[in-house]
Write a protein that holds these residues in place. Structure first.
Motif, PDB file in Angstrom:
ATOM      1  N   GLU A  90     -16.966  24.983  11.632  1.00  4.77           N
ATOM      2  CA  GLU A  90     -15.678  25.234  12.284  1.00  4.77           C
ATOM      3  C   GLU A  90     -15.045  23.990  12.881  1.00  4.77           C
ATOM      4  OE1 GLU A  90     -14.014  28.102  12.026  1.00  4.77           O
ATOM      5  OE2 GLU A  90     -15.676  28.674  10.736  1.00  4.77           O
ATOM      6  N   GLY A  91     -15.633  22.837  12.657  1.00  3.17           N
ATOM      7  CA  GLY A  91     -15.107  21.588  13.189  1.00  3.17           C
ATOM      8  C   GLY A  91     -13.933  21.063  12.378  1.00  3.17           C
ATOM      9  N   ARG A  92     -13.698  19.787  12.526  1.00  3.83           N
ATOM     10  CA  ARG A  92     -12.589  19.137  11.827  1.00  3.83           C
ATOM     11  C   ARG A  92     -12.995  18.775  10.401  1.00  3.83           C
ATOM     12  NH1 ARG A  92     -13.408  13.497  11.840  1.00  3.83           N
ATOM     13  NH2 ARG A  92     -15.162  12.891  13.125  1.00  3.83           N
ATOM     14  N   CYS A  93     -12.013  18.475   9.578  1.00  3.52           N
ATOM     15  CA  CYS A  93     -12.295  17.998   8.229  1.00  3.52           C
ATOM     16  C   CYS A  93     -12.921  16.609   8.327  1.00  3.52           C
ATOM     17  CB  CYS A  93     -11.013  17.927   7.400  1.00  3.52           C
ATOM     18  SG  CYS A  93     -10.415  19.539   6.899  1.00  3.52           S
ATOM     19  N   GLU A  94     -13.892  16.358   7.462  1.00  2.38           N
ATOM     20  CA  GLU A  94     -14.595  15.085   7.475  1.00  2.38           C
ATOM     21  C   GLU A  94     -14.779  14.585   6.046  1.00  2.38           C
ATOM     22  OE1 GLU A  94     -17.929  14.821  10.451  1.00  2.38           O
ATOM     23  OE2 GLU A  94     -17.729  16.994  10.285  1.00  2.38           O
ATOM     24  N   PHE A  95     -15.047  13.284   5.938  1.00  2.00           N
ATOM     25  CA  PHE A  95     -15.311  12.659   4.654  1.00  2.00           C
ATOM     26  C   PHE A  95     -16.805  12.759   4.358  1.00  2.00           C
ATOM     27  CE2 PHE A  95     -16.437   8.926   2.100  1.00  2.00           C
ATOM     28  CZ  PHE A  95     -15.565   9.090   1.034  1.00  2.00           C
ATOM     29  N   HIS A  96     -17.160  13.229   3.178  1.00  2.00           N
ATOM     30  CA  HIS A  96     -18.561  13.308   2.786  1.00  2.00           C
ATOM     31  C   HIS A  96     -18.683  13.163   1.284  1.00  2.00           C
ATOM     32  CE1 HIS A  96     -17.661  17.712   2.356  1.00  2.00           C
ATOM     33  NE2 HIS A  96     -16.953  17.437   3.413  1.00  2.00           N
ATOM     34  N   GLY A  97     -19.902  13.168   0.789  1.00  2.00           N
ATOM     35  CA  GLY A  97     -20.125  12.962  -0.636  1.00  2.00           C
ATOM     36  C   GLY A  97     -21.117  13.956  -1.202  1.00  2.00           C
ATOM     37  N   THR A  98     -21.241  13.949  -2.502  1.00  2.00           N
ATOM     38  CA  THR A  98     -22.099  14.842  -3.291  1.00  2.00           C
ATOM     39  C   THR A  98     -21.759  16.305  -3.069  1.00  2.00           C
ATOM     40  OG1 THR A  98     -23.960  14.992  -1.736  1.00  2.00           O
ATOM     41  CG2 THR A  98     -23.990  13.154  -3.298  1.00  2.00           C
ATOM     42  N   THR A  99     -20.513  16.585  -2.776  1.00  2.00           N
ATOM     43  CA  THR A  99     -20.077  17.947  -2.500  1.00  2.00           C
ATOM     44  C   THR A  99     -18.901  18.304  -3.395  1.00  2.00           C
ATOM     45  OG1 THR A  99     -18.532  17.206  -0.808  1.00  2.00           O
ATOM     46  CG2 THR A  99     -20.741  17.783  -0.068  1.00  2.00           C
ATOM     47  N   PHE A 145     -10.268  17.141  -9.995  1.00  2.00           N
ATOM     48  CA  PHE A 145     -10.799  15.896 -10.552  1.00  2.00           C
ATOM     49  C   PHE A 145     -12.094  15.544  -9.839  1.00  2.00           C
ATOM     50  CE2 PHE A 145      -7.769  14.861  -7.220  1.00  2.00           C
ATOM     51  CZ  PHE A 145      -8.464  13.970  -6.426  1.00  2.00           C
ATOM     52  N   PHE A 146     -12.831  14.619 -10.456  1.00  2.00           N
ATOM     53  CA  PHE A 146     -14.045  14.092  -9.851  1.00  2.00           C
ATOM     54  C   PHE A 146     -13.660  12.885  -9.004  1.00  2.00           C
ATOM     55  CE2 PHE A 146     -15.626  16.368 -13.526  1.00  2.00           C
ATOM     56  CZ  PHE A 146     -16.590  17.160 -12.926  1.00  2.00           C
ATOM     57  N   SER A 147     -14.215  12.828  -7.803  1.00  2.75           N
ATOM     58  CA  SER A 147     -13.819  11.807  -6.839  1.00  2.75           C
ATOM     59  C   SER A 147     -15.036  11.028  -6.342  1.00  2.75           C
ATOM     60  CB  SER A 147     -13.105  12.473  -5.661  1.00  2.75           C
ATOM     61  OG  SER A 147     -13.993  13.362  -5.002  1.00  2.75           O
ATOM     62  N   LEU A 148     -14.776  10.004  -5.575  1.00  2.00           N
ATOM     63  CA  LEU A 148     -15.836   9.193  -4.971  1.00  2.00           C
ATOM     64  C   LEU A 148     -16.029   9.545  -3.501  1.00  2.00           C
ATOM     65  CD1 LEU A 148     -15.058   5.769  -6.631  1.00  2.00           C
ATOM     66  CD2 LEU A 148     -16.920   7.338  -7.160  1.00  2.00           C
ATOM     67  N   GLY A 149     -15.698  10.739  -3.138  1.00  2.00           N
ATOM     68  CA  GLY A 149     -15.828  11.225  -1.772  1.00  2.00           C
ATOM     69  C   GLY A 149     -14.848  12.357  -1.572  1.00  2.00           C
ATOM     70  N   GLU A 150     -15.192  13.275  -0.702  1.00  3.51           N
ATOM     71  CA  GLU A 150     -14.378  14.465  -0.520  1.00  3.51           C
ATOM     72  C   GLU A 150     -14.143  14.698   0.970  1.00  3.51           C
ATOM     73  OE1 GLU A 150     -16.557  13.773  -3.649  1.00  3.51           O
ATOM     74  OE2 GLU A 150     -17.684  14.797  -2.085  1.00  3.51           O
ATOM     75  N   PHE A 151     -12.975  15.249   1.289  1.00  2.06           N
ATOM     76  CA  PHE A 151     -12.688  15.668   2.655  1.00  2.06           C
ATOM     77  C   PHE A 151     -12.822  17.176   2.701  1.00  2.06           C
ATOM     78  CE2 PHE A 151     -10.668  11.561   2.853  1.00  2.06           C
ATOM     79  CZ  PHE A 151     -10.954  11.154   4.143  1.00  2.06           C
ATOM     80  N   LEU A 162      -6.853  23.853  -5.932  1.00  5.88           N
ATOM     81  CA  LEU A 162      -7.135  22.432  -6.134  1.00  5.88           C
ATOM     82  C   LEU A 162      -8.628  22.215  -5.896  1.00  5.88           C
ATOM     83  CD1 LEU A 162      -4.253  21.000  -3.921  1.00  5.88           C
ATOM     84  CD2 LEU A 162      -4.198  21.430  -6.370  1.00  5.88           C
ATOM     85  N   VAL A 163      -9.283  21.485  -6.795  1.00  2.80           N
ATOM     86  CA  VAL A 163     -10.725  21.246  -6.680  1.00  2.80           C
ATOM     87  C   VAL A 163     -10.993  19.744  -6.700  1.00  2.80           C
ATOM     88  CG1 VAL A 163     -12.985  21.660  -7.703  1.00  2.80           C
ATOM     89  CG2 VAL A 163     -11.220  23.425  -7.861  1.00  2.80           C
ATOM     90  N   PHE A 164     -11.808  19.288  -5.736  1.00  2.00           N
ATOM     91  CA  PHE A 164     -12.210  17.890  -5.641  1.00  2.00           C
ATOM     92  C   PHE A 164     -13.736  17.866  -5.647  1.00  2.00           C
ATOM     93  CE2 PHE A 164      -8.485  18.897  -3.141  1.00  2.00           C
ATOM     94  CZ  PHE A 164      -7.531  18.068  -3.696  1.00  2.00           C
ATOM     95  N   SER A 165     -14.324  17.429  -6.736  1.00  2.00           N
ATOM     96  CA  SER A 165     -15.772  17.427  -6.878  1.00  2.00           C
ATOM     97  C   SER A 165     -16.284  15.993  -6.948  1.00  2.00           C
ATOM     98  CB  SER A 165     -16.172  18.191  -8.139  1.00  2.00           C
ATOM     99  OG  SER A 165     -17.565  18.340  -8.212  1.00  2.00           O
ATOM    100  N   CYS A 166     -17.402  15.737  -6.296  1.00  2.00           N
ATOM    101  CA  CYS A 166     -17.983  14.403  -6.293  1.00  2.00           C
ATOM    102  C   CYS A 166     -18.456  14.027  -7.695  1.00  2.00           C
ATOM    103  CB  CYS A 166     -19.157  14.357  -5.327  1.00  2.00           C
ATOM    104  SG  CYS A 166     -19.930  12.730  -5.247  1.00  2.00           S
ATOM    105  N   ILE A 167     -18.175  12.804  -8.089  1.00  2.00           N
ATOM    106  CA  ILE A 167     -18.605  12.316  -9.395  1.00  2.00           C
ATOM    107  C   ILE A 167     -20.133  12.352  -9.503  1.00  2.00           C
ATOM    108  CG2 ILE A 167     -18.671   9.877  -8.768  1.00  2.00           C
ATOM    109  CD1 ILE A 167     -17.370  11.259 -12.100  1.00  2.00           C
ATOM    110  N   GLY A 168     -20.829  12.276  -8.368  1.00  3.08           N
ATOM    111  CA  GLY A 168     -22.283  12.376  -8.362  1.00  3.08           C
ATOM    112  C   GLY A 168     -22.782  13.733  -8.827  1.00  3.08           C
ATOM    113  N   ARG A 169     -21.981  14.783  -8.594  1.00  2.00           N
ATOM    114  CA  ARG A 169     -22.350  16.116  -9.066  1.00  2.00           C
ATOM    115  C   ARG A 169     -22.325  16.164 -10.589  1.00  2.00           C
ATOM    116  NH1 ARG A 169     -22.312  19.806  -4.899  1.00  2.00           N
ATOM    117  NH2 ARG A 169     -21.909  21.657  -6.140  1.00  2.00           N
TER     118      ARG A 169
END
Length: 162
Positions: free
Chosen positions: A144-153, A133-139, A100-107
């Motif tokens: 090695e930390g926790r999953c986080e919400f970020h963008g352009t990734t 799909f292209f998304s407006l933010g990715e987790f 499964l791939v989640f890519s930022c729409i900004g990319r």
């Protein structure tokens, strides 16, 4: 907004001068927030409030967080993503049944047609059915930390049936 325009220029942000209230922005220049772990977190500027000149950032920002202006991802980022995927495959999970791939729409905006190089590189690494799909933010994890919400990734998950 004053700080963003001071450093990126008044003309860097294009919008309808008649717009009032909450105005969506497509600045194309994410902010890079410094984290305690040392791994930076990319966050896009999403909305500008014309009334008080505040901006809404794509993700949590705490008072005192340190950031710097960043350029959109360049083509080297594609190689970095594909190379890191190969390393993870070799070290952690040599076989998968699906991806499964989640890519930022900004990319997509930054890479244009070259985004297919990244997608094809991910597909070739695992050689397994893939959907995304292209998304407006990715987790995802940046370290090695926790999953986080970020963008352009780009974030991806591989699955293996037991």
């Amino acid at each position: 907004m004053d700080v963003i325009q001071k450093f990126l220029g008044r003309d860097i942000i294009t919008f309808d001068n008649q717009a009032r209230g909450l105005v969506p922005l497509d600045a194309g220049y994410p902010l890079q927030f410094q984290r305690a772990s040392g791994t930076p977190m990319m966050r896009p500027v999403l909305i500008w409030n014309t009334e008080n000149k505040a901006v809404m950032i794509g993700g949590e920002v705490k008072e005192g967080d340190i950031f710097r202006f960043s350029l959109p991802p360049d083509f080297d980022a594609i190689d970095t993503v594909v190379d890191s995927t190969r390393i993870i495959k070799e070290r952690n999970m040599p076989d998968a049944d699906a991806m499964l791939v989640f890519s930022c729409i900004g990319r997509l905006g930054s890479f244009g047609p070259m985004i297919s190089t990244e997608i094809e590189g991910l597909a070739a690494t695992w050689n397994t059915p893939m959907v995304g799909f292209f998304s407006l933010g990715e987790f995802g994890k940046l370290d090695e930390g926790r999953c986080e919400f970020h963008g352009t990734t780009v974030s991806w998950v591989v699955l293996k049936e037991r």
